[in-house]
Design a protein around this motif. Structure first.
Motif, PDB file in Angstrom:
ATOM      1  N   ARG A 139      16.486 -45.743  18.582  1.00 59.98           N
ATOM      2  CA  ARG A 139      17.993 -45.196  17.921  1.00 59.98           C
ATOM      3  C   ARG A 139      18.400 -46.093  16.746  1.00 59.98           C
ATOM      4  O   ARG A 139      19.095 -45.636  15.919  1.00 59.98           O
ATOM      5  CB  ARG A 139      19.114 -45.426  19.125  1.00 59.98           C
ATOM      6  CG  ARG A 139      18.911 -44.341  20.161  1.00 59.98           C
ATOM      7  CD  ARG A 139      20.200 -44.416  21.056  1.00 59.98           C
ATOM      8  NE  ARG A 139      20.420 -45.760  21.866  1.00 59.98           N
ATOM      9  CZ  ARG A 139      19.746 -46.071  22.963  1.00 59.98           C
ATOM     10  NH1 ARG A 139      19.035 -45.039  23.498  1.00 59.98           N
ATOM     11  NH2 ARG A 139      20.136 -47.239  23.359  1.00 59.98           N
ATOM     12  N   TYR A 140      18.277 -47.290  17.024  1.00 60.19           N
ATOM     13  CA  TYR A 140      18.505 -48.369  15.923  1.00 60.19           C
ATOM     14  C   TYR A 140      17.612 -48.360  14.623  1.00 60.19           C
ATOM     15  O   TYR A 140      18.304 -48.255  13.603  1.00 60.19           O
ATOM     16  CB  TYR A 140      18.322 -50.044  16.440  1.00 60.19           C
ATOM     17  CG  TYR A 140      18.542 -50.770  15.330  1.00 60.19           C
ATOM     18  CD1 TYR A 140      20.042 -51.347  15.007  1.00 60.19           C
ATOM     19  CD2 TYR A 140      17.655 -51.566  14.700  1.00 60.19           C
ATOM     20  CE1 TYR A 140      19.976 -52.343  14.245  1.00 60.19           C
ATOM     21  CE2 TYR A 140      17.910 -52.449  13.596  1.00 60.19           C
ATOM     22  CZ  TYR A 140      19.302 -52.762  13.321  1.00 60.19           C
ATOM     23  OH  TYR A 140      19.600 -53.701  12.379  1.00 60.19           O
ATOM     24  N   ARG A 141      16.486 -47.902  14.989  1.00 59.50           N
ATOM     25  CA  ARG A 141      15.483 -47.406  13.522  1.00 59.50           C
ATOM     26  C   ARG A 141      15.879 -46.334  12.949  1.00 59.50           C
ATOM     27  O   ARG A 141      15.869 -46.206  11.766  1.00 59.50           O
ATOM     28  CB  ARG A 141      14.073 -47.585  14.089  1.00 59.50           C
ATOM     29  CG  ARG A 141      13.413 -48.650  13.956  1.00 59.50           C
ATOM     30  CD  ARG A 141      13.450 -49.357  12.920  1.00 59.50           C
ATOM     31  NE  ARG A 141      12.942 -48.971  11.716  1.00 59.50           N
ATOM     32  CZ  ARG A 141      11.689 -48.733  11.371  1.00 59.50           C
ATOM     33  NH1 ARG A 141      10.908 -49.491  11.972  1.00 59.50           N
ATOM     34  NH2 ARG A 141      11.288 -47.969  10.196  1.00 59.50           N
ATOM     35  N   GLN A 142      16.481 -45.119  13.820  1.00 65.03           N
ATOM     36  CA  GLN A 142      16.955 -43.917  13.037  1.00 65.03           C
ATOM     37  C   GLN A 142      18.228 -44.352  12.322  1.00 65.03           C
ATOM     38  O   GLN A 142      18.203 -43.812  11.110  1.00 65.03           O
ATOM     39  CB  GLN A 142      17.243 -42.944  14.110  1.00 65.03           C
ATOM     40  CG  GLN A 142      16.091 -42.299  14.854  1.00 65.03           C
ATOM     41  CD  GLN A 142      16.368 -41.259  15.927  1.00 65.03           C
ATOM     42  OE1 GLN A 142      17.449 -41.524  16.515  1.00 65.03           O
ATOM     43  NE2 GLN A 142      15.926 -40.307  16.128  1.00 65.03           N
ATOM     44  N   LEU A 143      19.009 -45.122  12.773  1.00 62.67           N
ATOM     45  CA  LEU A 143      20.362 -45.374  11.955  1.00 62.67           C
ATOM     46  C   LEU A 143      19.788 -46.098  10.742  1.00 62.67           C
ATOM     47  O   LEU A 143      20.162 -46.009   9.843  1.00 62.67           O
ATOM     48  CB  LEU A 143      21.121 -46.647  12.983  1.00 62.67           C
ATOM     49  CG  LEU A 143      22.207 -46.782  12.023  1.00 62.67           C
ATOM     50  CD1 LEU A 143      23.377 -46.153  11.486  1.00 62.67           C
ATOM     51  CD2 LEU A 143      23.180 -47.642  13.153  1.00 62.67           C
ATOM     52  N   MET A 144      19.030 -47.205  10.797  1.00 63.70           N
ATOM     53  CA  MET A 144      18.689 -48.131   9.790  1.00 63.70           C
ATOM     54  C   MET A 144      17.800 -47.395   8.770  1.00 63.70           C
ATOM     55  O   MET A 144      17.928 -47.637   7.488  1.00 63.70           O
ATOM     56  CB  MET A 144      17.779 -49.506  10.197  1.00 63.70           C
ATOM     57  CG  MET A 144      18.498 -50.409  10.951  1.00 63.70           C
ATOM     58  SD  MET A 144      19.905 -50.942   9.699  1.00 63.70           S
ATOM     59  CE  MET A 144      18.865 -51.526   8.260  1.00 63.70           C
ATOM     60  N   ASP A 145      16.941 -46.470   9.164  1.00 66.90           N
ATOM     61  CA  ASP A 145      16.251 -45.670   8.073  1.00 66.90           C
ATOM     62  C   ASP A 145      17.062 -44.731   7.312  1.00 66.90           C
ATOM     63  O   ASP A 145      17.030 -44.711   5.942  1.00 66.90           O
ATOM     64  CB  ASP A 145      15.119 -44.653   8.925  1.00 66.90           C
ATOM     65  CG  ASP A 145      13.823 -45.518   9.450  1.00 66.90           C
ATOM     66  OD1 ASP A 145      13.923 -46.610   9.109  1.00 66.90           O
ATOM     67  OD2 ASP A 145      13.323 -44.931  10.245  1.00 66.90           O
TER      68      ASP A 145
END
Length: 512
Positions: free
Chosen positions: A130-136
């Motif tokens: 979930r965090y990586r989706q946001l950061m991407d």
């Protein structure tokens, strides 16, 4: 070492807990103690922790080396580990304000999940994804805003607001970037920044995290007509001094000077001269803005030319557009005019960073005099909100028989949005024609009589209540100069000679 994945909405509270724990109890805690030390600039504590087998000294030394590097440094710390190289590149590009390389980095990294992150035992897999989706989405939005297409940046930032977990600090960045992008696209949206509130909360980010949040949006803060730019520059200056980050210090100082120049302070009373001296040996991305500010303060064509060249070298497209707009307003030249028109069309920028409305209007007229015909130029002129200059430019578009019919019709539609008495008179004459332009004029003339913006209506309504320009400005968080401009534009559109007559006509029209 990315503590933000686990910090989430806890922010400083979790970091302070990590700092209070003794060393050697747990390897995971040891790693996060060092991450917290880095975030607070405790370099002695970091140095003492390096001998521990639970710490990755190469990554720590690399991050410290990048952030504490002098302004002229452009080398990226070497590493045989691919994950380290990727992380070092990201930090380095932000520190030296290299938007072009950052955009290419984001495109390479999108959807890439390095093995060390999958092996971490302290981060649940769902949380990591979930965090990586946001950061991407957020990194792509930031890169597109400053080195690519602004509509795409707005769409990505808006999407990022729904990603990650509830209370995620990165969502605040996404919100502010989304709203600031709308301003850059020419919208008149009113909104409150979330990042300042987030930073000031008890669970807000660390000093390093606060600085990183500001770096996402600082180049776009001049679009808001309030004191947000000065507040952010002062805070970043304090953070950079505490953490001993020379490149952040330089950026904080030139945004502080930018806020002073925008407020009308003469360049000689700012730190501009010292800033130019400090930036002389800096890398292109860091050197470009001080030169731009020199041009802004002195109306110097050569300074804007040099700033544009450096901005092009570092991929800062937003600064290229602003510099070429000034250059075209000062001395319209065909090659610059053609490149500026192409960038306006490709990127979607309409309200430009540190370009006063009167300069944008002059540049639009300059582009028109060079023979450039584009709906992007029309939209930039309308965003500048200078009715007389915009009407003159539109008239030239309509009278140009060599311009595409679609562009001439767009000019007619733009004339309807100008909304002044003179513009309506021109529309009435055009509506008598029997060609496509005449049909468009007749249709446009049937629309609303006045082209007042929501802000102009609001200001004029408050003026009708007896408030002075200063009182209106205090109420709306705008300068008296901006209030006077809104009143002048509203009066022109209503065909009134003063604010009292304009208020009467507004009331009779039932607009308020």
């Amino acid at each position: 070492m990315d503590g933000a994945i686990t910090d989430g909405p806890l922010g400083r509270e979790l970091l302070q807990l990590m700092l209070s724990l003794p060393a050697g109890v747990d390897t995971v805690f040891d790693r996060y103690r060092v991450a917290a030390m880095l975030d607070h600039g405790d370099w002695d504590g970091v140095r003492a922790s390096l001998p521990s087998q639970s710490i990755e000294p190469l990554e720590i030394r690399g991050k410290q080396d990048i952030h504490t590097a002098p302004v002229e440094r452009s080398e990226i710390p070497a590493s045989e580990i691919a994950h380290h190289r990727f992380v070092f590149q990201l930090w380095e590009y932000y520190c030296r304000m290299a938007a072009g390389p950052l955009r290419r980095w984001v495109q390479r990294m999108f959807g890439h999940y390095p093995k060390p992150l999958w092996d971490r035992q302290d981060v649940p897999l769902g949380r990591h994804l979930r965090y990586r989706q946001l950061m991407d989405a957020l990194l792509m939005a930031d890169a597109e805003a400053f080195a690519g297409r602004l509509p795409l940046a707005h769409a990505l930032a808006t999407e990022a607001m729904t990603l990650g977990d509830e209370g995620e600090p990165m969502r605040s960045i996404a919100h502010d970037l989304s709203e600031l992008s709308r301003l850059g696209l020419g919208d008149r949206n009113e909104f409150e920044l979330q990042i300042p509130k987030r930073i000031c909360e008890p669970t807000g980010p660390s000093p390093l995290g606060s600085g990183e949040m500001l770096m996402y949006i600082l180049p776009m803060l001049p679009l808001k007509e309030d004191d947000g730019l000065r507040w952010a520059a002062d805070l970043l200056r304090d953070i950079a001094a505490r953490l001993a980050f020379p490149r952040w210090q330089l950026q904080a100082d030139y945004w502080r000077v930018a806020s002073e120049l925008r407020a009308g302070m003469p360049g000689k009373k700012t730190e501009l001269v010292a800033l130019l001296a400090r930036a002389r040996r800096a890398t292109p991305g860091l050197k470009a803005v001080p030169l731009y500010l020199q041009g802004y303060a002195e109306r110097r064509y050569d300074s804007f030319r040099d700033a544009e060249r450096l901005a092009r070298h570092s991929g800062n497209v937003w600064l290229q557009i602003s510099a070429m707009t000034w250059m075209t307003a000062i001395d319209p030249r065909p090659r610059i005019g053609m490149r500026l028109t192409q960038l306006l069309e490709a990127t979607g920028w309409r309200r430009l960073v540190l370009v006063p409305a009167e300069i944008a209007a002059e540049a639009a007229l300059g582009l028109t005099s060079l023979g450039e015909r584009s709906e992007a130029i029309l939209e930039m002129a309308l965003t500048a909100d200078r009715p007389n200059a915009t009407t003159e430019m539109i008239r030239r578009y309509i009278e140009d028989a060599n311009a595409p019919t679609s562009t001439r019709i767009a000019a007619v539609n733009a004339l309807g949005r100008v909304g002044t008495t003179h513009a309506r008179e021109i529309l009435a004459r055009l509506a008598q024609r029997r060609d496509d332009v005449g049909k468009a004029a007749a249709k446009t003339a049937e629309g609303p009589t006045y082209g007042l913006s929501e802000r102009e209506i609001e200001v004029l309504s408050l003026a009708a209540d007896g408030l002075t320009n200063k009182q209106i400005g205090d109420k709306l968080f705008l300068s008296p100069h901006t209030i006077a401009r809104h009143l002048a534009n509203a009066s022109a559109k209503l065909g009134a000679s003063n604010r009292a007559e304009a208020a009467v006509r507004l009331h009779r029209a039932g607009v308020d």
